[in-house]
Design a protein around this motif. Sequence first.
Motif, PDB file in Angstrom:
ATOM      1  N   VAL A  12       0.866  -1.173   0.000  1.00  0.00           N
ATOM      2  CA  VAL A  12       0.000   0.000   0.000  1.00  0.00           C
ATOM      3  C   VAL A  12       0.901   1.221   0.000  1.00  0.00           C
ATOM      4  CG1 VAL A  12      -1.684   1.312   1.368  1.00  0.00           C
ATOM      5  CG2 VAL A  12      -1.876  -1.185   1.220  1.00  0.00           C
TER       6      VAL A  12
ATOM      7  N   ALA B 106      -3.690   0.163  -3.219  1.00  0.00           N
ATOM      8  CA  ALA B 106      -3.043  -1.116  -2.939  1.00  0.00           C
ATOM      9  C   ALA B 106      -2.617  -1.739  -4.263  1.00  0.00           C
ATOM     10  CB  ALA B 106      -3.987  -2.051  -2.184  1.00  0.00           C
TER      11      ALA B 106
ATOM     12  N   ALA C 235      -0.615  -6.484   3.208  1.00  0.00           N
ATOM     13  CA  ALA C 235       0.084  -5.542   2.342  1.00  0.00           C
ATOM     14  C   ALA C 235       0.860  -4.544   3.202  1.00  0.00           C
ATOM     15  CB  ALA C 235      -0.915  -4.821   1.448  1.00  0.00           C
TER      16      ALA C 235
END
Length: 167
Positions: free
Chosen positions: A44, A56, A149
Motif C-alpha cells: 500500500v 493497494a 500488504a
Amino acid sequence: MKKITLNLVLSLLSLVFATQINAVTHDHEGQYDMETISVDNPWVRSAPPNAPILGAFMEISNHSDGNIKLLSANTKDYKRLELHKTVFQGGMMKMIKQDFMSIPAHSKLTLKPGSWHIMMIQPKKVPREGDSVVIKLVFDNGLSKTIHAKVRKGRAMDSKKMMHHQH
C-alpha cells in the motif's frame, strides 16, 4: 466377550483411520485450491495522516487452466475498497471503477501505480509506513485469499510518460 471388545476396538480404529484419511484428502484439495491463485509483493502506498484515499498494489498469478476474475477486495479499516484501472481518456488520466479484474489462465495480473489497483477509500486511520493492511481478495471461482500488504513509499508516476501512454 474378548472377541466383541476386539471387534469394537478394531471398528473404532478403522473409523479413526478413515476420518484421518478423509482429513488429509480434504487438506490436499484445499492446498491445491490455494495454489490456484498466488499473490506476490502486496503493498500500500504511504500517505499523509489525513489522506482520504490510498492505493493497494500486488501481482496476482492464476496457475489454473481457466480464466479467473477478482470480484472484490475487503478490509475492516476502510469505508470501502474498489477495483480500479487508470486510463488515458480525453487528454487526461482517469481512474475508472471496475466490476472485476480478469486474470487469464496461467498468467499474471500486475496491480501498479498508473494501471490496475485497489482504491482504498476513507480509512478509519491512515496506516504509517511499515504497517501492514489486511485485505481479503474474493475471486469468482469461490476462492478468497487474505493478504498482508506492507505500507511503503511508492514511486511517483512519470507524468510525461503517462501523457503518451494510451490503453
